[in-house]
Write a protein that holds these residues in place. Structure first.
Motif, PDB file in Angstrom:
ATOM      1  N   ALA A  50       0.842  -1.199   0.000  1.00  0.00           N
ATOM      2  CA  ALA A  50       0.000   0.000   0.000  1.00  0.00           C
ATOM      3  C   ALA A  50       0.877   1.250   0.000  1.00  0.00           C
ATOM      4  CB  ALA A  50      -0.926  -0.001   1.208  1.00  0.00           C
ATOM      5  N   LYS A  51       0.515   2.202  -0.832  1.00  0.00           N
ATOM      6  CA  LYS A  51       1.302   3.424  -1.013  1.00  0.00           C
ATOM      7  C   LYS A  51       0.647   4.589  -0.273  1.00  0.00           C
ATOM      8  CE  LYS A  51       3.196   6.347  -4.717  1.00  0.00           C
ATOM      9  NZ  LYS A  51       3.333   6.474  -6.198  1.00  0.00           N
ATOM     10  N   VAL A  52       1.455   5.356   0.444  1.00  0.00           N
ATOM     11  CA  VAL A  52       0.965   6.498   1.217  1.00  0.00           C
ATOM     12  C   VAL A  52       1.584   7.782   0.661  1.00  0.00           C
ATOM     13  CG1 VAL A  52       0.799   7.552   3.497  1.00  0.00           C
ATOM     14  CG2 VAL A  52       0.773   5.063   3.275  1.00  0.00           C
ATOM     15  N   THR A  53       0.741   8.782   0.388  1.00  0.00           N
ATOM     16  CA  THR A  53       1.213  10.086  -0.074  1.00  0.00           C
ATOM     17  C   THR A  53       0.558  11.180   0.763  1.00  0.00           C
ATOM     18  OG1 THR A  53      -0.537  10.131  -1.758  1.00  0.00           O
ATOM     19  CG2 THR A  53       1.623   9.343  -2.450  1.00  0.00           C
ATOM     20  N   ASN A  54       1.212  12.311   0.860  1.00  0.00           N
ATOM     21  CA  ASN A  54       0.636  13.471   1.537  1.00  0.00           C
ATOM     22  C   ASN A  54      -0.245  14.253   0.582  1.00  0.00           C
ATOM     23  OD1 ASN A  54       1.698  13.078   4.094  1.00  0.00           O
ATOM     24  ND2 ASN A  54       3.554  14.268   3.684  1.00  0.00           N
ATOM     25  N   ALA A  55      -1.358  14.748   1.071  1.00  0.00           N
ATOM     26  CA  ALA A  55      -2.316  15.467   0.233  1.00  0.00           C
ATOM     27  C   ALA A  55      -1.716  16.742  -0.356  1.00  0.00           C
ATOM     28  CB  ALA A  55      -3.570  15.793   1.040  1.00  0.00           C
ATOM     29  N   ASP A  56      -0.806  17.379   0.379  1.00  0.00           N
ATOM     30  CA  ASP A  56      -0.226  18.632  -0.112  1.00  0.00           C
ATOM     31  C   ASP A  56       1.006  18.424  -0.981  1.00  0.00           C
ATOM     32  OD1 ASP A  56       1.680  17.850   1.711  1.00  0.00           O
ATOM     33  OD2 ASP A  56       1.471  19.581   3.037  1.00  0.00           O
ATOM     34  N   GLY A  57       1.338  17.155  -1.251  1.00  0.00           N
ATOM     35  CA  GLY A  57       2.474  16.861  -2.119  1.00  0.00           C
ATOM     36  C   GLY A  57       3.817  16.842  -1.441  1.00  0.00           C
ATOM     37  N   SER A  58       3.865  17.138  -0.161  1.00  0.00           N
ATOM     38  CA  SER A  58       5.130  17.125   0.570  1.00  0.00           C
ATOM     39  C   SER A  58       5.575  15.687   0.835  1.00  0.00           C
ATOM     40  CB  SER A  58       4.973  17.871   1.896  1.00  0.00           C
ATOM     41  OG  SER A  58       4.020  17.226   2.727  1.00  0.00           O
ATOM     42  N   PRO A  59       6.861  15.462   1.077  1.00  0.00           N
ATOM     43  CA  PRO A  59       7.358  14.105   1.337  1.00  0.00           C
ATOM     44  C   PRO A  59       6.766  13.537   2.625  1.00  0.00           C
ATOM     45  CG  PRO A  59       9.160  15.567   0.745  1.00  0.00           C
ATOM     46  CD  PRO A  59       7.972  16.451   0.983  1.00  0.00           C
ATOM     47  N   VAL A  60       6.460  12.277   2.594  1.00  0.00           N
ATOM     48  CA  VAL A  60       5.952  11.587   3.783  1.00  0.00           C
ATOM     49  C   VAL A  60       7.134  11.269   4.698  1.00  0.00           C
ATOM     50  CG1 VAL A  60       4.775   9.541   4.658  1.00  0.00           C
ATOM     51  CG2 VAL A  60       4.029  10.585   2.511  1.00  0.00           C
ATOM     52  N   GLU A  61       7.059  11.717   5.927  1.00  0.00           N
ATOM     53  CA  GLU A  61       8.101  11.423   6.904  1.00  0.00           C
ATOM     54  C   GLU A  61       7.624  10.276   7.784  1.00  0.00           C
ATOM     55  OE1 GLU A  61      11.030  12.693   6.924  1.00  0.00           O
ATOM     56  OE2 GLU A  61      10.680  14.245   5.405  1.00  0.00           O
ATOM     57  N   ASP A  62       8.456   9.249   7.920  1.00  0.00           N
ATOM     58  CA  ASP A  62       8.048   8.073   8.681  1.00  0.00           C
ATOM     59  C   ASP A  62       9.254   7.501   9.413  1.00  0.00           C
ATOM     60  OD1 ASP A  62       5.642   5.938   8.858  1.00  0.00           O
ATOM     61  OD2 ASP A  62       7.541   4.851   8.693  1.00  0.00           O
ATOM     62  N   ALA A  63       9.015   6.972  10.604  1.00  0.00           N
ATOM     63  CA  ALA A  63      10.111   6.444  11.417  1.00  0.00           C
ATOM     64  C   ALA A  63      10.622   5.107  10.895  1.00  0.00           C
ATOM     65  CB  ALA A  63       9.656   6.289  12.868  1.00  0.00           C
ATOM     66  N   THR A  64       9.793   4.382  10.146  1.00  0.00           N
ATOM     67  CA  THR A  64      10.155   3.036   9.686  1.00  0.00           C
ATOM     68  C   THR A  64      10.706   3.026   8.273  1.00  0.00           C
ATOM     69  OG1 THR A  64       8.445   2.059  11.106  1.00  0.00           O
ATOM     70  CG2 THR A  64       9.287   0.689   9.300  1.00  0.00           C
ATOM     71  N   TYR A  65      10.114   3.835   7.387  1.00  0.00           N
ATOM     72  CA  TYR A  65      10.418   3.732   5.960  1.00  0.00           C
ATOM     73  C   TYR A  65      11.186   4.938   5.439  1.00  0.00           C
ATOM     74  CZ  TYR A  65       6.870   0.133   6.354  1.00  0.00           C
ATOM     75  OH  TYR A  65       6.157  -0.959   6.748  1.00  0.00           O
ATOM     76  N   VAL A  66      12.083   4.674   4.480  1.00  0.00           N
ATOM     77  CA  VAL A  66      12.782   5.732   3.770  1.00  0.00           C
ATOM     78  C   VAL A  66      11.829   6.288   2.712  1.00  0.00           C
ATOM     79  CG1 VAL A  66      14.741   6.272   2.270  1.00  0.00           C
ATOM     80  CG2 VAL A  66      15.010   4.618   4.135  1.00  0.00           C
ATOM     81  N   THR A  67      11.708   7.593   2.654  1.00  0.00           N
ATOM     82  CA  THR A  67      10.814   8.224   1.689  1.00  0.00           C
ATOM     83  C   THR A  67      11.318   7.982   0.264  1.00  0.00           C
ATOM     84  OG1 THR A  67      10.354   9.961   3.308  1.00  0.00           O
ATOM     85  CG2 THR A  67       9.684  10.384   1.034  1.00  0.00           C
ATOM     86  N   ASP A  68      10.409   7.565  -0.623  1.00  0.00           N
ATOM     87  CA  ASP A  68      10.780   7.322  -2.016  1.00  0.00           C
ATOM     88  C   ASP A  68      10.973   8.647  -2.759  1.00  0.00           C
ATOM     89  OD1 ASP A  68      10.691   4.576  -1.702  1.00  0.00           O
ATOM     90  OD2 ASP A  68       8.558   4.460  -2.188  1.00  0.00           O
ATOM     91  N   GLU A  69      11.522   8.582  -3.969  1.00  0.00           N
ATOM     92  CA  GLU A  69      11.847   9.784  -4.722  1.00  0.00           C
ATOM     93  C   GLU A  69      10.628  10.648  -5.003  1.00  0.00           C
ATOM     94  OE1 GLU A  69      13.990   8.852  -8.235  1.00  0.00           O
ATOM     95  OE2 GLU A  69      15.758   8.057  -7.177  1.00  0.00           O
TER      96      GLU A  69
END
Length: 214
Positions: A50-69
């Motif tokens: 499952a893919k998670v994106t921010n509504a405002d287009g900003s990078p998703v910050e997460d403690a577990t996963y490295v943010t994709d390009e």
């Protein structure tokens, strides 16, 4: 999270299950959007990416996963499922929560974001999935060595075996001939993890063994 059952019995088929898994993994808030990228069923278990994106287009910050390009993260999850008196139910678990079931296909793992912690539950889960996928599909007559001796019901052990089969009615069932005793034993696929091929059967031997019991 515990089990959730649908008492209306609207889930009756593979297609129904996949549609419901898709619905459960697809939602949107004012802050984030989650969408299903891939769902694979192995036995009674669904594995999803499952893919998670921010509504405002900003990078998703997460403690577990490295943010994709593209600023998103993609995580893996497991849905245990079963039917109880005709009612379908599920129990879901995200990969970082340490699910035991670990047979997600490599094509699904390839979609997941990189992990920040190499010692995390998610990292161990992905490794087990890759170990499972790496188990060879041995051929009739192949001689193999198990990664560790397997203890049988009579207390004896075996480690070097040859792939063969026995018959039950009209069906052929895979089993393994123990090198030390020539006895036959059934082995689960999991017990073949880490096994190595000592010698492939010659075409003539493989044909002979395949025809035994016909």
């Amino acid at each position: 999270m515990g089990w959730l059952f649908y008492t209306d019995r609207r889930i009756k088929s593979y297609a129904d299950e996949k549609a419901e898994i898709t619905r459960l993994c697809t939602f949107e808030t004012d802050i984030r959007k989650t969408e299903l990228l891939k769902a694979c069923k192995v036995g009674s278990i669904w594995y999803v990416a499952a893919k998670v994106t921010n509504a405002d287009g900003s990078p998703v910050e997460d403690a577990t996963y490295v943010t994709d390009e593209d600023g998103s993260i993609t995580f893996g999850a497991v849905f245990l499922t079963r039917y109880d008196d005709g009612c379908w139910g599920y129990k879901d678990m995200e990969e970082s929560a340490g699910p035991v079931e670990s047979r997600a296909p490599l094509s699904l793992l390839a979609l997941l974001s990189e992990l920040k912690d190499p010692e995390s539950y998610a990292h161990a889960w992905r490794r087990r999935c890759r170990d499972w996928a790496a188990i060879p599909d041995y051929e009739e007559g192949d001689r193999i060595k198990l990664a560790a001796p397997v203890t049988l019901t009579d207390g004896s052990t075996c480690q070097i075996v040859t792939v063969t089969h026995y018959r039950r009615g009209r069906q052929k069932r895979r089993c393994y001939r123990i090198e030390d005793t020539s006895g036959l034993v059934r082995l689960s696929k999991a017990s073949l993890t880490g096994s190595v091929l000592l010698g492939a059967a010659s075409p003539v031997l493989a044909e002979f063994l395949a025809g035994q019991g016909d």
